[in-house]
Design an enzyme around this catalytic site. Structure first.
Site, PDB file in Angstrom:
ATOM      1  N   ARG A   9       0.138  -3.669 -17.670  1.00  0.00           N
ATOM      2  CA  ARG A   9      -1.138  -4.350 -17.897  1.00  0.00           C
ATOM      3  C   ARG A   9      -0.993  -5.485 -18.900  1.00  0.00           C
ATOM      4  NH1 ARG A   9      -5.453  -1.075 -20.259  1.00  0.00           N
ATOM      5  NH2 ARG A   9      -7.048  -2.478 -19.478  1.00  0.00           N
ATOM      6  N   LYS A  47       3.025   9.034 -23.295  1.00  0.00           N
ATOM      7  CA  LYS A  47       2.918   8.324 -22.023  1.00  0.00           C
ATOM      8  C   LYS A  47       4.037   8.729 -21.078  1.00  0.00           C
ATOM      9  CE  LYS A  47       2.134   3.715 -20.106  1.00  0.00           C
ATOM     10  NZ  LYS A  47       1.744   2.337 -20.433  1.00  0.00           N
ATOM     11  N   ARG A  96      -7.107   5.246 -27.990  1.00  0.00           N
ATOM     12  CA  ARG A  96      -6.146   5.975 -28.830  1.00  0.00           C
ATOM     13  C   ARG A  96      -6.785   7.288 -29.311  1.00  0.00           C
ATOM     14  NH1 ARG A  96      -3.496   2.545 -26.938  1.00  0.00           N
ATOM     15  NH2 ARG A  96      -2.199   0.965 -27.930  1.00  0.00           N
TER      16      ARG A  96
END
Length: 320
Positions: A118, A183, A318
């Site tokens: 992104r 992630k 976050r």
């Protein structure tokens, strides 16, 4: 497209995990030992962990399964399937061929020289460590119908990985997969088309499978591999076929039901549901408790001002 056949042949010889001397490799490929040494430098720059021991030769630090177009095609029906070992970007490859592709066309790679995530960020793509897969899809309902598509793709990927034993894989709004707050995969949906016409979508994903620690040193957030999330790691070809099949089915469901048909599935998988979070919006920071998503794909944040939806733009989520 540059010819990488000699380097790919070298990888085919090394993938067994055994030692091979420079002389042996050179004789098999009809090139000198000096040329072998030069090719090895390029393979290391692709992220392959190759070491050399005097008197024994070259060896990969570990074995892995190379992607095989025929094996994947035998496991899943796909109107167009291309495995291109070395490519700039699987997404870009499909975007450049939108007018020529059947709906559901897929491109996979072993290594991306210019993989992207992104906001134009680089997607680290070492050879053979991960899975880089892109699919083309045409939405006849138009560009507005693509709202929230990355969320739906995230659900499809998470459910596929859970079926392989990665029970604790979660989705993170708007386009990531997480495991234990790290992630695991990213999703990039790119779209072309004109208002009032069909939307042409290229849906890309990068899934960390067994990326070496040193390769991920430049990543600016906590990350993990599927090797950590799965009890027994699936073969890469079987995994690719399952992801393709699930994604095809999910996109067909999405065309019929829209995002509303996936809200419950998303909320079951939401990594931050009912947890305190911070939203970073440019230089602004908003704190609250994540309460899932709405029918437009907006993140619902419970703040001091009540339940507020956030969508699009330069928003980063976050955990607190």
């Amino acid at each position: 497209m540059r010819d990488h056949s000699t380097r790919l042949a070298l990888i085919q010889m090394l993938v067994d995990g055994a030692f091979h001397s420079g002389e042996e490799l050179g004789e098999a490929l009809g090139i000198s030992r000096a040329a072998i040494s030069k090719h090895m430098k390029v393979l290391r720059s692709w992220g392959l962990d190759i070491y050399r021991v005097q008197g024994k030769g070259y060896c990969l630090s570990g074995q892995f399964e190379l992607l095989d177009e025929a094996k994947i095609a035998a496991l899943v029906a796909c109107p167009s399937l291309n495995v291109i070992p070395v490519i700039d970007s699987t997404n870009q490859y499909l975007l450049e061929r939108v007018g020529q592709l059947p709906k559901g066309a897929v491109c996979l790679a072993e290594y991306q020289a210019a993989g992207r995530g992104r906001r134009g960020r680089q997607w680290l793509s070492p050879f053979g460590s991960n899975l880089y897969l892109s699919m083309y899809w045409r939405l006849d309902a138009g560009m507005a119908a693509a709202m929230g598509l990355s969320l739906v793709v995230g659900v499809a990927l998470a459910e596929t990985l859970q079926s392989f034993g990665a029970a604790d894989v979660k989705v993170k709004w708007p386009n990531d997969l997480y495991y234990q707050d790290k992630k695991l995969a990213g999703i990039l949906v790119e779209m072309t088309g004109q208002a009032g016409d069909a939307a042409h979508l290229v849906i890309g994903m990068g899934l960390n499978i067994a990326m070496p620690e040193h390769e991920g040193e430049s990543i600016g957030q906590a990350w993990t591999n599927l090797t950590e999330a799965c009890g027994a790691l699936p073969g890469r070809n079987a995994l690719a076929a399952s992801l393709i099949e699930r994604l095809q089915r999910t996109l067909e469901d999405y065309e019929e039901k829209g995002l509303e048909g996936f809200l419950d599935r998303w909320n079951r998988l939401d990594n931050y549901l009912d947890r305190p979070v911070r939203l970073l919006i440019g230089n602004r920071e908003v704190e609250g408790v994540a309460r899932g998503i709405n029918a437009q794909g907006a993140l619902l944040l419970e703040t001091v001002d009540g339940l507020v939806p956030f969508i699009g733009g330069e928003i980063s989520l976050r955990g607190c």
